[in-house]
Design a protein around this motif. Sequence first.
Motif, PDB file in Angstrom:
ATOM      1  N   PHE A  13      40.422   8.471 -20.315  1.00  0.00           N
ATOM      2  CA  PHE A  13      39.997   7.438 -19.372  1.00  0.00           C
ATOM      3  C   PHE A  13      40.740   7.650 -18.055  1.00  0.00           C
ATOM      4  N   TRP A  14      39.988   7.975 -17.003  1.00  0.00           N
ATOM      5  CA  TRP A  14      40.611   8.339 -15.733  1.00  0.00           C
ATOM      6  C   TRP A  14      39.869   7.694 -14.576  1.00  0.00           C
ATOM      7  N   VAL A  15      40.597   6.866 -13.836  1.00  0.00           N
ATOM      8  CA  VAL A  15      40.137   6.355 -12.551  1.00  0.00           C
ATOM      9  C   VAL A  15      41.096   6.920 -11.508  1.00  0.00           C
ATOM     10  N   PRO A  16      40.688   7.916 -10.720  1.00  0.00           N
ATOM     11  CA  PRO A  16      41.619   8.542  -9.780  1.00  0.00           C
ATOM     12  C   PRO A  16      42.341   7.557  -8.871  1.00  0.00           C
ATOM     13  N   ALA A  17      41.680   6.467  -8.491  1.00  0.00           N
ATOM     14  CA  ALA A  17      42.319   5.498  -7.606  1.00  0.00           C
ATOM     15  C   ALA A  17      43.448   4.735  -8.305  1.00  0.00           C
ATOM     16  N   PHE A  18      43.500   4.782  -9.652  1.00  0.00           N
ATOM     17  CA  PHE A  18      44.626   4.183 -10.380  1.00  0.00           C
ATOM     18  C   PHE A  18      45.853   5.100 -10.362  1.00  0.00           C
ATOM     19  N   LEU A  19      45.663   6.380 -10.006  1.00  0.00           N
ATOM     20  CA  LEU A  19      46.720   7.394 -10.101  1.00  0.00           C
ATOM     21  C   LEU A  19      47.295   7.442 -11.518  1.00  0.00           C
ATOM     22  N   PHE A  20      46.413   7.283 -12.499  1.00  0.00           N
ATOM     23  CA  PHE A  20      46.856   7.197 -13.885  1.00  0.00           C
ATOM     24  C   PHE A  20      45.663   7.514 -14.783  1.00  0.00           C
ATOM     25  N   LYS A  21      45.931   8.204 -15.882  1.00  0.00           N
ATOM     26  CA  LYS A  21      44.898   8.405 -16.900  1.00  0.00           C
ATOM     27  C   LYS A  21      45.553   8.362 -18.267  1.00  0.00           C
ATOM     28  N   ARG A  22      44.742   8.018 -19.272  1.00  0.00           N
ATOM     29  CA  ARG A  22      45.264   7.896 -20.627  1.00  0.00           C
ATOM     30  C   ARG A  22      44.244   8.518 -21.592  1.00  0.00           C
ATOM     31  N   ASP A  23      44.723   9.399 -22.465  1.00  0.00           N
ATOM     32  CA  ASP A  23      43.845   9.997 -23.463  1.00  0.00           C
ATOM     33  C   ASP A  23      43.369   8.951 -24.462  1.00  0.00           C
ATOM     34  N   VAL A  24      42.112   9.075 -24.868  1.00  0.00           N
ATOM     35  CA  VAL A  24      41.516   8.195 -25.871  1.00  0.00           C
ATOM     36  C   VAL A  24      41.355   9.026 -27.138  1.00  0.00           C
ATOM     37  N   ILE A  25      42.212   8.763 -28.114  1.00  0.00           N
ATOM     38  CA  ILE A  25      42.314   9.614 -29.295  1.00  0.00           C
ATOM     39  C   ILE A  25      41.767   8.876 -30.516  1.00  0.00           C
ATOM     40  N   PRO A  26      40.855   9.489 -31.262  1.00  0.00           N
ATOM     41  CA  PRO A  26      40.331   8.805 -32.451  1.00  0.00           C
ATOM     42  C   PRO A  26      41.399   8.681 -33.540  1.00  0.00           C
ATOM     43  N   GLY A  27      41.258   7.628 -34.335  1.00  0.00           N
ATOM     44  CA  GLY A  27      42.154   7.446 -35.469  1.00  0.00           C
ATOM     45  C   GLY A  27      43.365   6.584 -35.201  1.00  0.00           C
ATOM     46  N   ILE A  28      43.620   6.203 -33.952  1.00  0.00           N
ATOM     47  CA  ILE A  28      44.760   5.332 -33.657  1.00  0.00           C
ATOM     48  C   ILE A  28      44.375   3.899 -34.029  1.00  0.00           C
ATOM     49  N   PRO A  29      45.110   3.252 -34.927  1.00  0.00           N
ATOM     50  CA  PRO A  29      44.708   1.910 -35.397  1.00  0.00           C
ATOM     51  C   PRO A  29      44.815   0.866 -34.293  1.00  0.00           C
ATOM     52  N   GLU A  30      44.028  -0.191 -34.427  1.00  0.00           N
ATOM     53  CA  GLU A  30      44.047  -1.281 -33.456  1.00  0.00           C
ATOM     54  C   GLU A  30      45.413  -1.960 -33.459  1.00  0.00           C
ATOM     55  N   GLY A  31      45.912  -2.266 -32.284  1.00  0.00           N
ATOM     56  CA  GLY A  31      47.223  -2.864 -32.148  1.00  0.00           C
ATOM     57  C   GLY A  31      48.322  -1.862 -31.887  1.00  0.00           C
ATOM     58  N   ASN A  32      48.030  -0.576 -32.036  1.00  0.00           N
ATOM     59  CA  ASN A  32      49.024   0.448 -31.760  1.00  0.00           C
ATOM     60  C   ASN A  32      49.279   0.523 -30.252  1.00  0.00           C
ATOM     61  N   PRO A  33      50.558   0.570 -29.821  1.00  0.00           N
ATOM     62  CA  PRO A  33      50.847   0.616 -28.381  1.00  0.00           C
ATOM     63  C   PRO A  33      50.252   1.833 -27.685  1.00  0.00           C
ATOM     64  N   GLY A  34      49.996   2.915 -28.430  1.00  0.00           N
ATOM     65  CA  GLY A  34      49.436   4.111 -27.818  1.00  0.00           C
ATOM     66  C   GLY A  34      48.022   3.933 -27.304  1.00  0.00           C
ATOM     67  N   ARG A  35      47.363   2.842 -27.694  1.00  0.00           N
ATOM     68  CA  ARG A  35      46.003   2.575 -27.226  1.00  0.00           C
ATOM     69  C   ARG A  35      45.966   1.757 -25.947  1.00  0.00           C
ATOM     70  N   LYS A  36      47.083   1.177 -25.524  1.00  0.00           N
ATOM     71  CA  LYS A  36      47.042   0.185 -24.470  1.00  0.00           C
ATOM     72  C   LYS A  36      47.848   0.594 -23.244  1.00  0.00           C
ATOM     73  N   PHE A  37      47.411   0.101 -22.106  1.00  0.00           N
ATOM     74  CA  PHE A  37      48.188   0.141 -20.873  1.00  0.00           C
ATOM     75  C   PHE A  37      47.715  -1.006 -19.995  1.00  0.00           C
ATOM     76  N   GLN A  38      48.480  -1.338 -18.979  1.00  0.00           N
ATOM     77  CA  GLN A  38      48.098  -2.430 -18.096  1.00  0.00           C
ATOM     78  C   GLN A  38      48.293  -2.041 -16.639  1.00  0.00           C
ATOM     79  N   ILE A  39      47.515  -2.690 -15.781  1.00  0.00           N
ATOM     80  CA  ILE A  39      47.631  -2.498 -14.336  1.00  0.00           C
ATOM     81  C   ILE A  39      47.618  -3.869 -13.670  1.00  0.00           C
ATOM     82  N   THR A  40      48.039  -3.902 -12.436  1.00  0.00           N
ATOM     83  CA  THR A  40      47.873  -5.087 -11.589  1.00  0.00           C
ATOM     84  C   THR A  40      47.119  -4.639 -10.350  1.00  0.00           C
ATOM     85  N   THR A  41      45.903  -5.108 -10.200  1.00  0.00           N
ATOM     86  CA  THR A  41      45.050  -4.654  -9.104  1.00  0.00           C
ATOM     87  C   THR A  41      45.556  -5.185  -7.766  1.00  0.00           C
TER      88      THR A  41
END
Length: 276
Positions: A201-229
Motif C-alpha cells: 500500500f503506497w501513497v507517494p504523498a504520504f512518504l510512506f508505504k507498508r507491505d500487505v502480507i497474507p496470513g497476518i492475523p487480525e489485531g497484529n501490529p504488523g498490519r496497522k499504521f496511522q497518519i495525521t493528515t
Amino acid sequence: MSPTRRTTRRSLARRRVPRAAALALLLATATACANDVPEADWSRGLLPDHVTEQGGIVQSLWNGAWIAALATGAVVIVLIVWASIFHRKRKASADLPPQVRYNLPIEILYTLIPLVMVSVFFFFTARDSEALARVDGDAPVKVKVEAFQWSWRFTTTYNGRTLQPVAGMPVNDYRQGPQLVLPVDTKVEFDLSTDDVIHSFWVPAFLFKRDVIPGIPEGNPGRKFQITTLNKPDVYAGRCAELCGVDHSRMLFSVKLVSKQEFDQYVATQQAGSAQ
C-alpha cells in the motif's frame, strides 16, 4: 569454434544491443509519462510534497541523511585532491614519505569517526522508525484496506459508524480507480490485509508505504499504521508497490483529502446509500 559460428554470434550480439537500448528507452519514456508520479522538488531532496505529519518526519530524516552524505563526500574529495597535489612523487627526492602504518592515534581516529557516524545514523533512524510505527488506537477514522489481484477495497469507520465499502478493479488511470476519502487535520488508522499474494500500500504523498502480507492475523501490529493528515485538500495517487501479478501496474487508487464539513456530508451520503 568455426569462423562461421563465431561470425553468427557476433552478428546476433550486435543486433541485440540496439534492441536492448530501444527497450530501455521505451521503459524510461513510459515511466516519465506515468500520470500518477507526483512532482518532486530539489528543495525537498526530490521527494514529493507530504500531506501527513509523519511525512515531515520522513522528510527531515531524508534531508539529514543527504546533508551528512554530502558533507562526508566533500571531506573525502578534499583529502583526495590535497593528497594528489601535495604528496606527488618528486624526481629530486627518492626518500619514502612518512609512514603511518603503526600510528596508534591515527588508527584510533580512523575507527572512531565511522563508528560515531553510524551511531548517529542509527539513533535518528531508530527514533523516527518508532514514531512512524506508533499506533495510538484512538483515531476517529479507521480504514480497513483489503488488497487483492488487482485492486483495492476500502472500508471506513468514522466514530464507530461503518460506511459502505469502496471497491475497485484494474484501471489505467488512478482517477478511475477506487477512491478513499479522508478529512484533513485528522488522525487516521489503517489496517491492511490480503488473501492472495503480497501487495504494498503506497501513497507517494504520504512518504510512506507498508507491505500487505497474507496470513497476518487480525489485531497484529504488523498490519496497522496511522497518519495525521495535513490541511492540504486535493486528490493524491496511490498504487501497489510490490510486483503482484499480470495487472500489477493497473492496481491504482486515489486518496481524496477534503474539509471536515465535506467529509461529514460524504459520511451522511454513504450511510444514506447503505440504508436503501
